[in-house]
Design a protein around this motif. Structure first.
Motif, PDB file in Angstrom:
ATOM      1  N   LEU A 211      60.312 -12.762 -23.969  1.00 44.95           N
ATOM      2  CA  LEU A 211      60.374 -11.297 -24.017  1.00 44.95           C
ATOM      3  C   LEU A 211      59.151 -10.681 -24.671  1.00 44.95           C
ATOM      4  O   LEU A 211      58.655  -9.638 -24.230  1.00 44.95           O
ATOM      5  N   SER A 212      58.621 -11.294 -25.719  1.00 50.66           N
ATOM      6  CA  SER A 212      57.474 -10.729 -26.427  1.00 50.66           C
ATOM      7  C   SER A 212      56.286 -10.553 -25.485  1.00 50.66           C
ATOM      8  O   SER A 212      55.669  -9.486 -25.439  1.00 50.66           O
ATOM      9  N   ARG A 213      55.986 -11.589 -24.716  1.00 46.87           N
ATOM     10  CA  ARG A 213      54.860 -11.500 -23.789  1.00 46.87           C
ATOM     11  C   ARG A 213      55.156 -10.519 -22.656  1.00 46.87           C
ATOM     12  O   ARG A 213      54.282  -9.760 -22.233  1.00 46.87           O
ATOM     13  N   ILE A 214      56.396 -10.516 -22.173  1.00 46.83           N
ATOM     14  CA  ILE A 214      56.788  -9.592 -21.096  1.00 46.83           C
ATOM     15  C   ILE A 214      56.624  -8.151 -21.553  1.00 46.83           C
ATOM     16  O   ILE A 214      56.040  -7.315 -20.855  1.00 46.83           O
ATOM     17  N   SER A 215      57.151  -7.825 -22.750  1.00 46.18           N
ATOM     18  CA  SER A 215      57.119  -6.443 -23.235  1.00 46.18           C
ATOM     19  C   SER A 215      55.693  -5.972 -23.523  1.00 46.18           C
ATOM     20  O   SER A 215      55.338  -4.826 -23.239  1.00 46.18           O
ATOM     21  N   LYS A 216      54.864  -6.849 -24.076  1.00 44.67           N
ATOM     22  CA  LYS A 216      53.474  -6.477 -24.367  1.00 44.67           C
ATOM     23  C   LYS A 216      52.689  -6.235 -23.078  1.00 44.67           C
ATOM     24  O   LYS A 216      51.898  -5.290 -22.984  1.00 44.67           O
ATOM     25  N   THR A 217      52.928  -7.085 -22.085  1.00 42.69           N
ATOM     26  CA  THR A 217      52.248  -6.910 -20.798  1.00 42.69           C
ATOM     27  C   THR A 217      52.676  -5.616 -20.133  1.00 42.69           C
ATOM     28  O   THR A 217      51.846  -4.844 -19.642  1.00 42.69           O
ATOM     29  N   ALA A 218      53.991  -5.349 -20.124  1.00 48.34           N
ATOM     30  CA  ALA A 218      54.521  -4.138 -19.488  1.00 48.34           C
ATOM     31  C   ALA A 218      54.030  -2.877 -20.181  1.00 48.34           C
ATOM     32  O   ALA A 218      53.694  -1.883 -19.526  1.00 48.34           O
ATOM     33  N   SER A 219      53.958  -2.897 -21.518  1.00 45.22           N
ATOM     34  CA  SER A 219      53.555  -1.699 -22.259  1.00 45.22           C
ATOM     35  C   SER A 219      52.096  -1.339 -22.011  1.00 45.22           C
ATOM     36  O   SER A 219      51.684  -0.194 -22.217  1.00 45.22           O
ATOM     37  N   ARG A 220      51.298  -2.304 -21.557  1.00 47.70           N
ATOM     38  CA  ARG A 220      49.893  -2.032 -21.226  1.00 47.70           C
ATOM     39  C   ARG A 220      49.726  -1.598 -19.766  1.00 47.70           C
ATOM     40  O   ARG A 220      48.937  -0.699 -19.462  1.00 47.70           O
ATOM     41  N   LEU A 221      50.455  -2.257 -18.873  1.00 48.42           N
ATOM     42  CA  LEU A 221      50.253  -2.020 -17.445  1.00 48.42           C
ATOM     43  C   LEU A 221      50.917  -0.743 -16.927  1.00 48.42           C
ATOM     44  O   LEU A 221      50.318   0.035 -16.191  1.00 48.42           O
ATOM     45  N   VAL A 222      52.187  -0.541 -17.300  1.00 50.28           N
ATOM     46  CA  VAL A 222      52.978   0.523 -16.683  1.00 50.28           C
ATOM     47  C   VAL A 222      52.407   1.923 -16.912  1.00 50.28           C
ATOM     48  O   VAL A 222      52.225   2.686 -15.953  1.00 50.28           O
ATOM     49  N   PRO A 223      52.094   2.341 -18.162  1.00 52.76           N
ATOM     50  CA  PRO A 223      51.584   3.703 -18.352  1.00 52.76           C
ATOM     51  C   PRO A 223      50.305   3.982 -17.559  1.00 52.76           C
ATOM     52  O   PRO A 223      50.149   5.068 -16.977  1.00 52.76           O
ATOM     53  N   ALA A 224      49.390   3.027 -17.531  1.00 52.29           N
ATOM     54  CA  ALA A 224      48.125   3.230 -16.814  1.00 52.29           C
ATOM     55  C   ALA A 224      48.351   3.430 -15.321  1.00 52.29           C
ATOM     56  O   ALA A 224      47.734   4.298 -14.687  1.00 52.29           O
ATOM     57  N   MET A 225      49.246   2.656 -14.732  1.00 44.76           N
ATOM     58  CA  MET A 225      49.505   2.772 -13.293  1.00 44.76           C
ATOM     59  C   MET A 225      50.263   4.047 -12.942  1.00 44.76           C
ATOM     60  O   MET A 225      50.060   4.621 -11.875  1.00 44.76           O
ATOM     61  N   VAL A 226      51.139   4.498 -13.850  1.00 46.61           N
ATOM     62  CA  VAL A 226      51.837   5.774 -13.616  1.00 46.61           C
ATOM     63  C   VAL A 226      50.826   6.911 -13.541  1.00 46.61           C
ATOM     64  O   VAL A 226      50.901   7.785 -12.671  1.00 46.61           O
ATOM     65  N   VAL A 227      49.844   6.895 -14.459  1.00 48.89           N
ATOM     66  CA  VAL A 227      48.809   7.943 -14.468  1.00 48.89           C
ATOM     67  C   VAL A 227      47.964   7.881 -13.191  1.00 48.89           C
ATOM     68  O   VAL A 227      47.690   8.916 -12.570  1.00 48.89           O
ATOM     69  N   LEU A 228      47.542   6.679 -12.783  1.00 47.93           N
ATOM     70  CA  LEU A 228      46.747   6.535 -11.567  1.00 47.93           C
ATOM     71  C   LEU A 228      47.529   7.015 -10.344  1.00 47.93           C
ATOM     72  O   LEU A 228      46.998   7.724  -9.489  1.00 47.93           O
ATOM     73  N   TYR A 229      48.806   6.648 -10.274  1.00 46.70           N
ATOM     74  CA  TYR A 229      49.655   7.058  -9.148  1.00 46.70           C
ATOM     75  C   TYR A 229      49.790   8.576  -9.114  1.00 46.70           C
ATOM     76  O   TYR A 229      49.723   9.195  -8.050  1.00 46.70           O
ATOM     77  N   LEU A 230      49.981   9.172 -10.282  1.00 46.06           N
ATOM     78  CA  LEU A 230      50.097  10.631 -10.395  1.00 46.06           C
ATOM     79  C   LEU A 230      48.835  11.314  -9.871  1.00 46.06           C
ATOM     80  O   LEU A 230      48.912  12.282  -9.097  1.00 46.06           O
ATOM     81  N   ILE A 231      47.674  10.798 -10.261  1.00 43.94           N
ATOM     82  CA  ILE A 231      46.400  11.391  -9.828  1.00 43.94           C
ATOM     83  C   ILE A 231      46.255  11.310  -8.308  1.00 43.94           C
ATOM     84  O   ILE A 231      45.865  12.291  -7.648  1.00 43.94           O
ATOM     85  N   MET A 232      46.598  10.154  -7.728  1.00 41.98           N
ATOM     86  CA  MET A 232      46.452   9.979  -6.278  1.00 41.98           C
ATOM     87  C   MET A 232      47.355  10.926  -5.497  1.00 41.98           C
ATOM     88  O   MET A 232      46.947  11.532  -4.509  1.00 41.98           O
ATOM     89  N   VAL A 233      48.596  11.060  -5.943  1.00 41.17           N
ATOM     90  CA  VAL A 233      49.518  11.946  -5.227  1.00 41.17           C
ATOM     91  C   VAL A 233      49.066  13.400  -5.367  1.00 41.17           C
ATOM     92  O   VAL A 233      49.175  14.184  -4.416  1.00 41.17           O
ATOM     93  N   MET A 234      48.555  13.765  -6.529  1.00 43.05           N
ATOM     94  CA  MET A 234      48.072  15.134  -6.719  1.00 43.05           C
ATOM     95  C   MET A 234      46.910  15.448  -5.772  1.00 43.05           C
ATOM     96  O   MET A 234      46.760  16.577  -5.293  1.00 43.05           O
ATOM     97  N   ILE A 235      46.075  14.444  -5.502  1.00 45.93           N
ATOM     98  CA  ILE A 235      44.978  14.628  -4.538  1.00 45.93           C
ATOM     99  C   ILE A 235      45.556  14.900  -3.148  1.00 45.93           C
ATOM    100  O   ILE A 235      45.105  15.800  -2.429  1.00 45.93           O
ATOM    101  N   ILE A 236      46.580  14.122  -2.772  1.00 44.43           N
ATOM    102  CA  ILE A 236      47.226  14.314  -1.461  1.00 44.43           C
ATOM    103  C   ILE A 236      47.878  15.688  -1.379  1.00 44.43           C
ATOM    104  O   ILE A 236      47.698  16.421  -0.393  1.00 44.43           O
ATOM    105  N   LEU A 237      48.609  16.070  -2.412  1.00 40.70           N
ATOM    106  CA  LEU A 237      49.294  17.362  -2.400  1.00 40.70           C
ATOM    107  C   LEU A 237      48.290  18.519  -2.422  1.00 40.70           C
ATOM    108  O   LEU A 237      48.514  19.552  -1.788  1.00 40.70           O
TER     109      LEU A 237
END
Length: 457
Positions: A211-237
């Motif tokens: 769990l320690s490695r899973i949670s540390k990996t997720a806490s780094r990856l997920v926020p960054a990808m949410v922001v990138l996804y948000l930016i891409m959709v905003m460009i489309i919209l």
């Protein structure tokens, strides 16, 4: 043979997601919302303060921070349910399906609050003496040993429900559509097998670290990808801004007319079928009432159960109200939902390709890869928790090998079979989760009142 199995699993999924489960998930969620008088929604600001670490205490019980608990839970929900699941919903149900996903999310926020609060309130210990949380412990600690059959039933269903076959299936399809086929390297089953093996190796490196490695990996990856996804959709919209008001309006009107619905009827009508479709896809997206996320939230380092409940409540808002809505609008405003025969992740890829020229699909591929691979990490944790509850901690490691083998299975089988298989076991997991939550709801309400009273001092 595979066609017969596919049809059989589809029939079971349709039966599992019938009126009784709809009443349990949505009716139960509304009951919880009314019983607590919408109180948790008044403390969203406080929830973000908890998430930022303002109330963290290293001496509290638990393994991971509030932020890591939420990102671990989100890494399992922000995945193909948001990218491919929404596309499936629109392909079958049209724009109106999105509205019922929203309804599922709002009700799901209340359900997540209750289930995560209970996961901390009724934490138990495994046979190694480690503190654990999740529906199986809520049932045995909160309801008593005579209810253990429900905990066993949940854990057995969780062993299959936690398998990553849908996410892997759709990630494989995305890799084929975006990279492998255009490069002329696609060779059918062999290509899919190679993808499955590579994903299994990557996943194995992380999940075997616990769990320690899973949670540390997720806490780094997920926020960054949410922001990138948000930016891409905003460009489309932004490039289709004139279409946005039209489709937002259509989401509301089509929800009650079901003009574009192509699936089976429910309760004698197409609107009923559309509602059921939206609820199923919403449940797959945010997992409220299913019981997966409480296993992550139950590991949070806190002695205040309500605090973790408020953090968990943010999950469906981020997952369904934000990410799913962005995906839906990208598909709708580009018009691909009417002009393309694609389904699942391929439909979303087509929308991004049309909306952000040639590089859009590659940026989407990056997000899909991170969302999917991070979800592979979290689901393995849920499966091992179910395994250790059923057979003891010394056997939980064996689940990881079954899990890694299922990645290869998911990469080489059909979409319909995978989505119906997971839908079926999600439905069965919801039964013990929601029953125990409804029975123990007064305990959550009592704890919430005490916590709110303390906040006012």
């Amino acid at each position: 043979m595979f066609k017969s199995i596919d049809t059989f699993i589809a029939d079971i999924a349709s039966f599992a997601w019938g009126l009784p489960l709809l009443l349990l998930l949505i009716g139960g969620g509304i009951y919880l919302l009314v019983r607590i008088k919408f109180m948790p929604f008044l403390f969203l600001g406080h929830a973000f303060a908890v998430l930022r670490g303002r109330y963290d205490n290293e001496t509290d019980d638990g393994e991971i921070s509030h932020f890591q608990a939420l990102t671990t839970a989100l890494s399992s929900t922000i995945g193909m349910g948001n990218v491919a699941g929404v596309a499936v919903a629109i392909a079958i149900g049209g724009p109106g399906a999105v509205f019922w996903m929203w309804v599922s999310a709002v009700i799901g926020m209340s359900t997540k609050f209750f289930t995560a609060t209970l996961a901390v309130l009724y934490r138990g210990k495994d046979d190694a003496g480690n503190i654990q949380g999740g529906p199986m412990y809520v049932i045995t600690e909160g309801l008593g040993k005579r209810w253990k059959f429900l905990a066993v039933f949940f854990s057995l269903c969780g062993l299959v429900g936690a398998l990553p076959v849908f996410n892997v299936n759709q990630l494989t399809q995305a890799l084929n559509d975006i990279i492998i086929k255009p490069a002329g390297l696609f060779s059918g089953f062999e290509s899919n097998l190679v993808i499955g093996i590579v994903l299994a190796v990557i996943t194995g490196i992380v999940v075997l670290g616990g769990l320690s490695r899973i949670s540390k990996t997720a806490s780094r990856l997920v926020p960054a990808m949410v922001v990138l996804y948000l930016i891409m959709v905003m460009i489309i919209l932004g490039s289709h801004i004139s279409e946005v008001p039209k489709y937002i309006s259509l989401i509301f009107t089509d929800a009650f007319s079901a003009s574009f619905y192509k699936g089976d009827t429910f309760l004698g009508g197409v609107v009923g079928g559309l509602i059921l479709l939206g609820i199923r896809r919403g449940a797959f997206s945010n997992e409220a009432g299913i019981g997966m996320a409480p296993m992550a939230h139950g590991a949070a380092k806190t002695n205040e159960p309500v605090r973790e409940g408020l953090v968990a409540m943010l999950g469906p808002a981020i997952d369904t109200l934000l990410i799913c809505t962005l995906t839906a609008l990208a598909i709708l405003v580009t018009g691909v939902w009417q002009t393309s025969e694609a389904n699942g992740v391929s439909l979303t890829v087509t929308a991004f390709e049309n909306g952000i020229a040639s590089y859009g699909k590659y940026a989407l591929m990056l997000c899909i890869a991170v969302f999917s691979i991070s979800s592979l990490f979290s689901y393995s944790y849920y499966g091992t928790k179910c395994m250790s509850f059923l057979f003891g901690t010394k056997y939980q490691g064996y689940y990881n090998y079954i899990y890694l083998a299922s990645i290869i299975l998911g990469a080489t089988t059909s979409l319909s079979m995978m989505i119906n298989l997971i839908d079926t076991f999600f439905a069965m997991m919801a039964i013990p989760t929601m029953l125990s939550t409804i029975i123990l709801a007064p305990k959550v309400i009592e704890a919430t009142k005490k916590y709110v009273a303390k906040l006012k001092f």
